[in-house]
Design an enzyme around this catalytic site. Structure first.
Site, PDB file in Angstrom:
ATOM      1  N   ASP A  67     -41.244 -33.149 -31.108  1.00 15.88           N
ATOM      2  CA  ASP A  67     -42.179 -32.087 -30.736  1.00 15.88           C
ATOM      3  C   ASP A  67     -42.243 -31.047 -31.849  1.00 15.88           C
ATOM      4  O   ASP A  67     -41.746 -29.932 -31.714  1.00 15.88           O
ATOM      5  CB  ASP A  67     -41.762 -31.480 -29.393  1.00 15.88           C
ATOM      6  CG  ASP A  67     -41.842 -32.527 -28.289  1.00 15.88           C
ATOM      7  OD1 ASP A  67     -42.849 -33.246 -28.240  1.00 15.88           O
ATOM      8  OD2 ASP A  67     -40.892 -32.646 -27.496  1.00 15.88           O
ATOM      9  N   LYS A 110     -41.396 -40.608 -30.179  1.00 14.18           N
ATOM     10  CA  LYS A 110     -42.617 -40.201 -29.467  1.00 14.18           C
ATOM     11  C   LYS A 110     -43.304 -39.072 -30.230  1.00 14.18           C
ATOM     12  O   LYS A 110     -42.676 -38.081 -30.598  1.00 14.18           O
ATOM     13  CB  LYS A 110     -42.265 -39.732 -28.054  1.00 14.18           C
ATOM     14  CG  LYS A 110     -43.502 -39.339 -27.255  1.00 14.18           C
ATOM     15  CD  LYS A 110     -43.171 -38.989 -25.827  1.00 14.18           C
ATOM     16  CE  LYS A 110     -42.748 -37.557 -25.630  1.00 14.18           C
ATOM     17  NZ  LYS A 110     -43.784 -36.556 -25.897  1.00 14.18           N
ATOM     18  N   ASP A 142     -47.975 -40.035 -27.377  1.00 11.97           N
ATOM     19  CA  ASP A 142     -48.096 -39.297 -26.107  1.00 11.97           C
ATOM     20  C   ASP A 142     -49.466 -38.609 -26.086  1.00 11.97           C
ATOM     21  O   ASP A 142     -49.579 -37.394 -26.191  1.00 11.97           O
ATOM     22  CB  ASP A 142     -46.938 -38.290 -26.007  1.00 11.97           C
ATOM     23  CG  ASP A 142     -46.743 -37.771 -24.595  1.00 11.97           C
ATOM     24  OD1 ASP A 142     -47.434 -38.272 -23.673  1.00 11.97           O
ATOM     25  OD2 ASP A 142     -45.910 -36.869 -24.405  1.00 11.97           O
ATOM     26  N   LYS A 178     -51.612 -38.546 -23.673  1.00 15.58           N
ATOM     27  CA  LYS A 178     -51.921 -38.001 -22.348  1.00 15.58           C
ATOM     28  C   LYS A 178     -53.428 -38.030 -22.081  1.00 15.58           C
ATOM     29  O   LYS A 178     -54.060 -37.014 -21.785  1.00 15.58           O
ATOM     30  CB  LYS A 178     -51.357 -36.596 -22.195  1.00 15.58           C
ATOM     31  CG  LYS A 178     -49.828 -36.571 -22.183  1.00 15.58           C
ATOM     32  CD  LYS A 178     -49.290 -35.394 -21.406  1.00 15.58           C
ATOM     33  CE  LYS A 178     -47.800 -35.444 -21.201  1.00 15.58           C
ATOM     34  NZ  LYS A 178     -47.002 -35.228 -22.395  1.00 15.58           N
ATOM     35  N   ASP A 190     -59.698 -38.142 -18.805  1.00 15.14           N
ATOM     36  CA  ASP A 190     -61.128 -37.801 -18.869  1.00 15.14           C
ATOM     37  C   ASP A 190     -61.870 -38.813 -18.004  1.00 15.14           C
ATOM     38  O   ASP A 190     -61.234 -39.617 -17.319  1.00 15.14           O
ATOM     39  CB  ASP A 190     -61.588 -37.844 -20.349  1.00 15.14           C
ATOM     40  CG  ASP A 190     -62.731 -36.852 -20.617  1.00 15.14           C
ATOM     41  OD1 ASP A 190     -63.656 -36.782 -19.775  1.00 15.14           O
ATOM     42  OD2 ASP A 190     -62.683 -36.159 -21.640  1.00 15.14           O
ATOM     43  N   THR A 196     -43.149 -32.960 -15.642  1.00 15.66           N
ATOM     44  CA  THR A 196     -41.807 -32.520 -15.230  1.00 15.66           C
ATOM     45  C   THR A 196     -41.638 -30.997 -15.318  1.00 15.66           C
ATOM     46  O   THR A 196     -40.621 -30.452 -14.902  1.00 15.66           O
ATOM     47  CB  THR A 196     -40.727 -33.215 -16.087  1.00 15.66           C
ATOM     48  OG1 THR A 196     -41.200 -33.308 -17.429  1.00 15.66           O
ATOM     49  CG2 THR A 196     -40.448 -34.595 -15.588  1.00 15.66           C
ATOM     50  N   ARG A 246     -35.773 -31.762 -27.012  1.00 18.03           N
ATOM     51  CA  ARG A 246     -34.943 -30.652 -27.480  1.00 18.03           C
ATOM     52  C   ARG A 246     -33.435 -30.879 -27.367  1.00 18.03           C
ATOM     53  O   ARG A 246     -32.681 -30.382 -28.205  1.00 18.03           O
ATOM     54  CB  ARG A 246     -35.349 -29.369 -26.734  1.00 18.03           C
ATOM     55  CG  ARG A 246     -36.673 -28.827 -27.227  1.00 18.03           C
ATOM     56  CD  ARG A 246     -37.300 -27.863 -26.270  1.00 18.03           C
ATOM     57  NE  ARG A 246     -37.845 -28.542 -25.091  1.00 18.03           N
ATOM     58  CZ  ARG A 246     -38.546 -27.936 -24.141  1.00 18.03           C
ATOM     59  NH1 ARG A 246     -38.770 -26.647 -24.226  1.00 18.03           N
ATOM     60  NH2 ARG A 246     -39.021 -28.623 -23.126  1.00 18.03           N
TER      61      ARG A 246
HETATM   62  O1  C5P Z   1     -37.713 -31.270 -25.123  1.00 16.14           O
HETATM   63  P1  C5P Z   1     -37.903 -32.132 -23.908  1.00 16.14           P
HETATM   64  O2  C5P Z   1     -36.839 -33.197 -23.792  1.00 16.14           O
HETATM   65  O3  C5P Z   1     -38.102 -31.322 -22.646  1.00 16.14           O
HETATM   66  O4  C5P Z   1     -39.271 -32.927 -24.218  1.00 16.14           O
HETATM   67  C1  C5P Z   1     -39.848 -33.792 -23.291  1.00 16.14           C
HETATM   68  C2  C5P Z   1     -41.062 -34.466 -23.910  1.00 16.14           C
HETATM   69  O5  C5P Z   1     -41.643 -35.325 -22.925  1.00 16.14           O
HETATM   70  C3  C5P Z   1     -42.161 -33.516 -24.353  1.00 16.14           C
HETATM   71  O6  C5P Z   1     -42.731 -34.075 -25.521  1.00 16.14           O
HETATM   72  C4  C5P Z   1     -43.197 -33.565 -23.247  1.00 16.14           C
HETATM   73  O7  C5P Z   1     -44.500 -33.406 -23.728  1.00 16.14           O
HETATM   74  C5  C5P Z   1     -43.005 -34.983 -22.699  1.00 16.14           C
HETATM   75  N1  C5P Z   1     -43.356 -35.173 -21.292  1.00 16.14           N
HETATM   76  C6  C5P Z   1     -42.820 -34.391 -20.271  1.00 16.14           C
HETATM   77  N2  C5P Z   1     -43.195 -34.612 -18.965  1.00 16.14           N
HETATM   78  C7  C5P Z   1     -44.048 -35.600 -18.666  1.00 16.14           C
HETATM   79  C8  C5P Z   1     -44.578 -36.411 -19.672  1.00 16.14           C
HETATM   80  C9  C5P Z   1     -44.188 -36.173 -20.991  1.00 16.14           C
HETATM   81  O8  C5P Z   1     -42.006 -33.526 -20.547  1.00 16.14           O
HETATM   82  N3  C5P Z   1     -44.347 -35.848 -17.399  1.00 16.14           N
END
Ligand code: C5P
Length: 247
Positions: free
Chosen positions: A17, A39, A66, A68, A71, A130, A221
């Protein structure tokens, strides 16, 4: 659909990210091939551009894009067709776009790979982000709790033939119970006990996600902000291996 045996390296997907190419290159080096797939998401698509896919692939990693997608079916179908030519191993789509959108994306990815005799990117349906909890969903006008919505959305995605579902670790067990094991589950929202939750609300540990039936952990993270990225990945891989050994 689920068709191959996963190696330990396949099971941990590290989420980059970042929005600068130099950060991506540094992270690719630090990860040093300990996992198979990285990712890439919206920050990199808009911050660097799609060329970042080739950068990551040049280090030998597979790419989960990713994107996402969300549309009307016609628009998503064209986008999925373009994504099918990028050489990524997986792509994400919002299940909230509905069955027709999901089906059309899957069909065009399939058709394209047949005509080029190439591997088709796996299609992963994002259920409820999430970062949202019951209160957020209520404010958005959803009925019931998030589990109700996640189960409905997972059902739609599975019927539409997506290869996998993305949900929080806390919903994996209920999804497996209701829909079985014939599709992949990838879980973001993964944290070690000492980690800060940040913007994520439905979180859990790697051990809980794997023991409940997840196939892949998507971790950002908790790994990428550590001084010792490689050591943290080793720790994650050990936890996955230990949990699966005991599952
Ligand atoms: O840093 P962290 O582990 O929270 O990152 C989670 C990654 O998963 C982010 O890139 C976020 O965009 C992605 N993601 C998410 N929840 C979802 C789908 C993807 O957090 N439902």
């Amino acid at each position: 659909m689920k068709d191959k045996k996963l190696s330990l390296r396949d099971r941990l997907i590290v989420s980059l990210d970042k929005n600068k190419k130099s950060d991506v290159v540094n992270m690719c080096r630090k990860i040093s091939g300990k996992v198979s797939t990285l990712k890439l998401g919206l920050e990199l698509i808009y911050g660097v551009g799609l060329e970042v896919i080739d950068t990551v692939k040049s280090f030998g990693y597979k790419v989960m894009l990713d994107a996402k997608l969300f549309d009307i079916p016609n628009t998503v179908k064209s986008a999925a067709e373009a994504i099918g030519g990028l050489g990524v191993s997986a792509v994400t789509i919002h299940t909230l776009g509905g069955r027709q959108m999901l089906e059309q994306a899957r069909e065009i990815l399939e058709k394209q790979s047949e005509s080029r005799a190439k591997f088709r990117p796996l299609l992963f349906g994002v259920t409820i982000l999430t970062s949202l909890d019951d209160k957020d969903l209520k404010a958005l006008g959803f009925r019931g709790d998030f589990m109700y919505s996640v189960l409905n959305l997972a059902g739609v995605a599975i019927d539409a033939g997506t290869d996998g579902i993305i949900c929080s670790p806390n919903e994996v067990e209920a999804i497996r119970k209701k829909f079985g094991t014939g599709f992949y589950i990838a879980t973001p929202g993964i944290r070690l006990p000492e980690d800060a939750a940040g913007d994520q609300k439905r979180i859990n540990t790697p051990e809980e996600a794997m023991s409940r039936g997840a196939d892949f952990l998507i971790v950002g993270r908790s790994i990428t902000t550590r001084e010792d990225v490689g050591g943290t990945i080793d720790l994650y891989l050990e936890k996955i291996e230990r949990t699966l050994g005991h599952a």
